[in-house]
Scaffold this active site. Structure first.
Site, PDB file in Angstrom:
ATOM      1  N   GLN A  16       0.779  -1.245   0.000  1.00  0.00           N
ATOM      2  CA  GLN A  16       0.000   0.000   0.000  1.00  0.00           C
ATOM      3  C   GLN A  16       0.811   1.296   0.000  1.00  0.00           C
ATOM      4  OE1 GLN A  16      -3.375   2.401   2.606  1.00  0.00           O
ATOM      5  NE2 GLN A  16      -3.019   0.305   3.130  1.00  0.00           N
ATOM      6  N   LYS A  74      15.972 -10.766 -10.787  1.00  0.00           N
ATOM      7  CA  LYS A  74      17.083 -11.553 -10.221  1.00  0.00           C
ATOM      8  C   LYS A  74      17.762 -12.401 -11.304  1.00  0.00           C
ATOM      9  CE  LYS A  74      15.885 -11.549  -5.387  1.00  0.00           C
ATOM     10  NZ  LYS A  74      15.231 -12.260  -4.301  1.00  0.00           N
ATOM     11  N   TYR A 137       4.570  -3.008   8.653  1.00  0.00           N
ATOM     12  CA  TYR A 137       3.251  -2.788   8.056  1.00  0.00           C
ATOM     13  C   TYR A 137       2.551  -1.647   8.797  1.00  0.00           C
ATOM     14  CZ  TYR A 137       3.489  -7.030   5.204  1.00  0.00           C
ATOM     15  OH  TYR A 137       3.838  -7.962   4.269  1.00  0.00           O
ATOM     16  N   GLU A 138       1.446  -1.213   8.223  1.00  0.00           N
ATOM     17  CA  GLU A 138       0.656  -0.083   8.720  1.00  0.00           C
ATOM     18  C   GLU A 138       0.609   0.048  10.248  1.00  0.00           C
ATOM     19  OE1 GLU A 138      -1.366   2.395   7.142  1.00  0.00           O
ATOM     20  OE2 GLU A 138      -1.689   3.039   9.201  1.00  0.00           O
ATOM     21  N   ASP A 167       0.656   3.817   5.967  1.00  0.00           N
ATOM     22  CA  ASP A 167       0.887   3.470   4.560  1.00  0.00           C
ATOM     23  C   ASP A 167       0.574   4.640   3.623  1.00  0.00           C
ATOM     24  OD1 ASP A 167       1.798   0.914   4.929  1.00  0.00           O
ATOM     25  OD2 ASP A 167      -0.150  -0.025   4.759  1.00  0.00           O
ATOM     26  N   GLY A 246      -7.435  20.319  19.254  1.00  0.00           N
ATOM     27  CA  GLY A 246      -7.102  21.745  19.221  1.00  0.00           C
ATOM     28  C   GLY A 246      -7.623  22.473  20.439  1.00  0.00           C
ATOM     29  N   GLY A 247      -7.691  23.792  20.342  1.00  0.00           N
ATOM     30  CA  GLY A 247      -8.083  24.599  21.490  1.00  0.00           C
ATOM     31  C   GLY A 247      -9.585  24.754  21.658  1.00  0.00           C
TER      32      GLY A 247
END
Ligand code: COA
Length: 415
Positions: A16, A74, A137-138, A167, A246-247
């Site tokens: 991903q 390869k 992974y994630e 990801d 946030g505020g």
């Protein structure tokens, strides 16, 4: 003309994180050549399949607008072709496990020898340090980047989030690095190495929590509900439930139908400048002037109780009714939309944020279109390629191979 027209991407990405990055570049007009192992391809082609023997939605939704060629990198012949591709392309993007490209014989030094203009972009789980060699992974990234320890409720375990910030979040970061390097190459004529570590990308997205870690050293985090509930803070940023980062205090509140609909909720923000509007709307006009309620700082020790009162009102309305009543009063709020609702949302179709794509083997399916809109470079989402669909044309048109040379590559099992 597309913004990145003429840019050739050697797309060595899989799963991903890398594919999100190259899909964005393809959407902006780059020619994205996805190199896959013959007969196997990107592992996600076969993962979480909903239709037997057909490329999965996991794959199709991450690989639009790309060309696919098969190549056994390869084998000796495969390595020769890869060298030609490195010479012909502008950017190589990869997210193999650490060291895999070196083992293939394509270290950064070798790539620079082959093409000094090449931009080589890599995603790894971690940057240099103790975990540099780890596969990731994630959710490993969410856990090590600070997201999991700060997500969830105070009395529950750490939680991973459904947003794929490790990801897709890292893919976004890498895409920015690549276009920045392309921009610099315009002036220097030289390529460079671009890296984005998943841990770093998650931390970048969690920076408000590192902010809070430092604030915590100077006193309690007053906007966290536990402050009002008299629960003491430890020495690390706690999980804040649905509190706003946030505020302006916010929380998720039940709406009409919540007993049977798991998504009958709304995010409600008690933004200070519209406090009077909120008080009138929920039938508490006295809070506008009452001591302990009138000023934002006075409300911080009773946020939970205030949201309970607002919820008593939201429970009498559907989430869309709450939205309709709050919007004209400038009260910021957002209904919790299910994926089913999002898939059916016409405005998202109209903007190309959700698109219907036709695929020769699976038929029509929904995908997420490009979330970044460029007025001079509109995106047309094209279906993902079948495995090796463009091998011959890439060898012929990009690398100048003759028909006989292509056949001999096939005979040698290199493509
Ligand atoms: N021809 C021949 N061999 C190929 C090939 C090709 N076209 N494409 C890949 N390979 C080989 C690689 O060279 C590697 O071989 P090696 O281990 O012998 O050196 C092998 O395939 C597998 O690559 P690897 O990346 O190790 O795959 P994996 O499935 O074992 O691991 C990840 C998957 C995602 C865990 C790992 O790639 C990783 O940690 N990536 C970096 C972080 C990342 O992006 N994670 C998020 C993924 S969404």
């Amino acid at each position: 003309m597309k913004a990145l027209e003429g840019v050739k991407i050697l797309d060595f990405t899989h799963v991903q994180s890398g594919p999100t990055c190259t899909q964005l570049l393809a959407w902006f007009g780059a020619d994205c050549i996805k190199v896959e192992r013959p007969g196997v391809g990107d592992a996600t082609r076969g993962q979480l399949r909903d239709i037997p023997d057909v490329d999965s939605l996991y794959f199709t939704m991450l690989n639009h607008n790309k060309r696919s060629m098969t190549l056994n990198t390869k084998s000796d012949k495969g390595k020769e072709v890869l060298e030609e591709l490195v010479r012909a392309c502008d950017v190589l993007v990869e997210n193999f496990a650490p060291g895999a490209l070196d083992r293939m014989g394509f270290s950064w030094e070798r790539i620079q020898e082959l093409n000094p203009r090449m931009i080589m972009a890599s995603i790894k789980g971690f940057g240099p340090g103790p975990y540099a060699d780890c596969k990731v992974y994630e959710n490993v990234a969410q856990c090590t980047g600070g997201s999991a320890s700060t997500t969830g409720f105070l009395d529950g375990p750490p939680l991973v989030t459904g947003a794929q910030i490790g990801d897709s979040g890292t893919g976004l970061h890498l895409a920015l690095g690549i276009v920045t390097a392309l921009f610099q190459r315009e002036k220097t004529g030289k390529g460079q190495k671009v890296t984005a570590a998943m841990q770093d990308a998650v931390l970048n997205l969690c920076r408000v929590k590192l902010r809070d870690q430092q604030r915590l050293e100077r006193g309690p985090l007053t906007e966290y509900h536990q402050y009002g509930e008299g629960i003491s803070f430890g020495d690390a940023v706690p999980r804040a439930g649905n509190a706003s980062g946030g505020g302006q205090p916010g929380w998720i509140l039940k709406c009409k139908g919540y007993e049977t609909d798991p998504n009958a909720y709304i995010y409600f923000i008690t933004q200070a400048p519209v406090w009077g509007n909120i008080c009138d709307l929920i039938g508490k006009p006295e809070w506008k002037t009452q001591e302990g309620y009138a000023k934002p700082a006075e409300r911080l020790d009773k946020l939970g109780a205030i949201f309970d009162t607002i919820e008593a009102w939201t429970k009498t309305k559907t989430k869309f009714e709450v939205m309709d009543l709050c919007n004209p009063l400038n009260i910021p709020c957002g209904p919790i939309l299910s994926m089913k609702e999002i898939a059916a949302e016409q405005s998202l179709r109209d903007t190309g944020t959700v698109v219907e794509v036709d695929h020769p083997e699976r038929g029509k399916y929904l995908s997420v279109g490009c979330p970044i809109k460029l007025s001079g470079s509109p995106v047309e989402v094209e279906r993902s390629p079948l495995l090796g669909e463009h091998t011959d044309e890439i060898l012929r048109d990009v690398l100048g191979f003759s028909a006989e040379a292509v056949e001999s590559m096939k005979d040698a099992g290199a493509i």
